[in-house]
Scaffold this motif. Structure first.
Motif: not given
Length: 282
Positions: A21, A24, A48, A54
């Motif tokens: 991630g 993010c 997250l 997500c």
């Protein structure tokens, strides 16, 4: 020599399942029409989840995170996660997090250059500079295959400048500039590099082999326009109407640009790009 898997086009496509991630966490969000909140670099997005997915992925646009649907890391996320850091997550310790967040933006730029060089090498008309393009690709691969410290130290601006010389030459060869075939430098209507075309009415325009590098096409009407072999590197396609447009052989077109635009079932894209999920179905 860099790992051969980098030459696989799939390596330049985001694989979120194998990424921690990073987009993010490592990036800054500024509250705007693209992002519903402000977020500092290095701070995880509130959406997250613990599994690095997500929590609102299927509803990002409706929740005010349109910018997330447009962003593309060119596969840098999974490479940093699984290769540069050998599967170690930024959640393991602060030092890993700091270094990973430094490396990710650099890797993303290197992968973008790999995307452009791969495109250039796929064009038959670039035969006169194939050797130089391959050398640039190999060097970019070597830089991307380095240790975290080596990648973070890469002078991306200088390398991008060197690669850009070849990309400009690629553009000239692909678009046949100066060949006297109607696509050359004498056609001023097609020389729109960096032009302000925000909201321009260009429906059904003949822009084949046009130079639209860095052009501002925000909200422009390009319905049914011919953009085959047009140089689109860096062109801003936010909310551009591409319904019915032909971008079959468009040069240096990216997923980010396509995702930012509006299209339909009649829009023709290069074979290496998928039709965005938010475009109306056929």
């Amino acid at each position: 020599m860099a790992p051969e898997h980098r030459r696989d086009p799939a390596a330049l496509r985001a694989d979120c399942a194998n990424c921690f991630g990073l987009c993010c966490v490592a990036l800054t969000f500024t509250r705007s029409t693209d992002f519903a909140v402000n977020k500092a670099a290095g701070r995880p997005c509130t959406n997250l989840r613990e599994d690095y997915r997500c929590g609102i992925h299927g509803d990002l646009r409706n929740k005010g995170f349109q910018g997330c649907t447009v962003y593309d890391c060119f596969g840098a996320g999974q490479h940093v996660s699984q290769h540069t850091f050998d599967g170690r997550s930024w959640r393991e310790d602060k030092d890993t997090a700091r270094r990973m967040f430094e490396v990710f933006p650099v890797m993303r730029q290197l992968h973008e250059l790999l995307w452009y060089l791969t495109d250039a090498l796929s064009r038959p008309r670039t035969a006169p500079i194939t050797a130089e393009l391959k050398q640039a690709l190999a060097k970019t691969e070597r830089l991307a295959a380095g240790t975290p410290e080596a990648v973070a130290a890469v002078d991306v601006a200088a390398h991008r400048q060197d690669v850009n010389v070849l990309l400009l030459r690629t553009s000239e060869l692909v678009r046949n500039t100066g060949k006297g075939n109607g696509n050359g430098k004498g056609d001023k209507k097609k020389q729109r590099r960096g032009a302000d075309l925000i909201g321009a009415r260009l429906r059904s325009a003949d822009l084949k082999a046009a130079d639209l590098r860095g052009a501002y096409l925000i909200g422009a009407d390009l319905r049914d326009a011919d953009l085959r072999e047009a140089d689109l590197i860096g062109a801003d396609f936010r909310d551009t109407d591409l319904r019915g447009a032909d971008l079959t052989d468009a040069l240096f077109l990216t997923r980010s640009q396509v995702n930012a635009a509006r299209g339909d079932a009649r829009t023709r894209l290069p074979g290496n790009l998928d039709r965005p999920s938010h475009w109306p179905p056929a």
